[in-house]
Design an enzyme around this catalytic site. Sequence first.
Site, PDB file in Angstrom:
ATOM      1  CB  ALA A 237      -0.742   0.145   1.186  1.00  0.00           C
ATOM      2  CE  LYS A 238       2.311   7.193  -3.413  1.00  0.00           C
ATOM      3  NZ  LYS A 238       1.482   8.763  -3.331  1.00  0.00           N
ATOM      4  NE  ARG A 239      -3.220   2.110   5.133  1.00  0.00           N
ATOM      5  CZ  ARG A 239      -3.712   1.575   4.003  1.00  0.00           C
ATOM      6  NH1 ARG A 239      -4.303   2.406   2.615  1.00  0.00           N
ATOM      7  NH2 ARG A 239      -4.338   0.596   4.451  1.00  0.00           N
ATOM      8  NE  ARG A 240       0.734  -2.153   4.234  1.00  0.00           N
ATOM      9  CZ  ARG A 240      -0.824  -2.285   4.694  1.00  0.00           C
ATOM     10  NH1 ARG A 240      -1.303  -2.026   5.790  1.00  0.00           N
ATOM     11  NH2 ARG A 240      -0.688  -2.984   3.729  1.00  0.00           N
ATOM     12  N   GLY A 241       4.885   2.783   2.202  1.00  0.00           N
ATOM     13  CA  GLY A 241       5.711   3.183   1.397  1.00  0.00           C
ATOM     14  C   GLY A 241       5.534   2.411   0.103  1.00  0.00           C
TER      15      GLY A 241
END
Length: 281
Positions: A237-241
């Site tokens: 996920a983008k929010r996890r990098g």
Amino acid sequence: MIVTRFAPSPNGPLHLGHAWAAMVAHDLARARGGRFLLRIEDIDGTRSRAELVPEILADLEWLGLTWDGPVVFQSARLASYQAAGERLKALGLLYPCRCTRAEVLAAAREAGPDGPLYPGTCRAREVDPDGAAWRIDMAKAVELAGPLEWTDELVGVQRAAPEAFGDVVLLRKEAPASYHLAATLDDAADGVTLVTRGVDLFAASHVHRLLQALLGLPVPVWHHHALLVEADGRKLAKRRGSPALADLRRAGGDGRTLVQALREGRLPTGLSFGAGVEAGV
Ligand code: GLU
């Protein structure tokens, strides 16, 4: 002839997991002399972002994953979802539901861990259908359809067990059709013969197989591939990098080299393949 498809939802930018999924569908079609289609699943009115569509097309071109024929948009097919919904209603298999998410969760908690996901609160109620969601009466549908099987080419023949999903929503308040109904109808309309997607959607195929039986649709073969995961096993996920493909593209990265590395199992640092699926008849 084999027909596969990549069917992203433009709810967020594509990341490496999408590149992997698109490559699997593309390469299986190419290896078997078939067609690879692109379908944009853009009917979730609350999450779908039209401005992401050109980015998705540019990402795929950058990856060198060229699709055959015109891009299909679910938003152009609302009438077919509605018509299928009416057919299921005419069979007496759908009922309106106005439960909120909180009510569904509370009822499921009351039913306990072994109870159905949605215990059918509205099944026996008088519900104003105007603006309601429509759920399938799963027990009734399963009885009408009789025993069904489907095949995943990686793990073999499965006995369809859609009961585990309970009375899923097929027509929604905020979107014209649920993922289950729209994806099943589209795969049939597009002549998809090999449905490739992540193993996280393996169980959904039980429901799709049931819908195919109820609506008289052709039955494809499935190929549920492993997911690319973070070091801690969680989905990318983008929010996890995990970087967006569009960012890599704009930074001047080489998409074709990236796909070739994935193809050869050389994964970017920190990523691995998640567990597959253990299933059988
Ligand atoms: N739109 C779905 C997703 O992005 C596609 C799933 C499927 O391939 O059936 O997860």
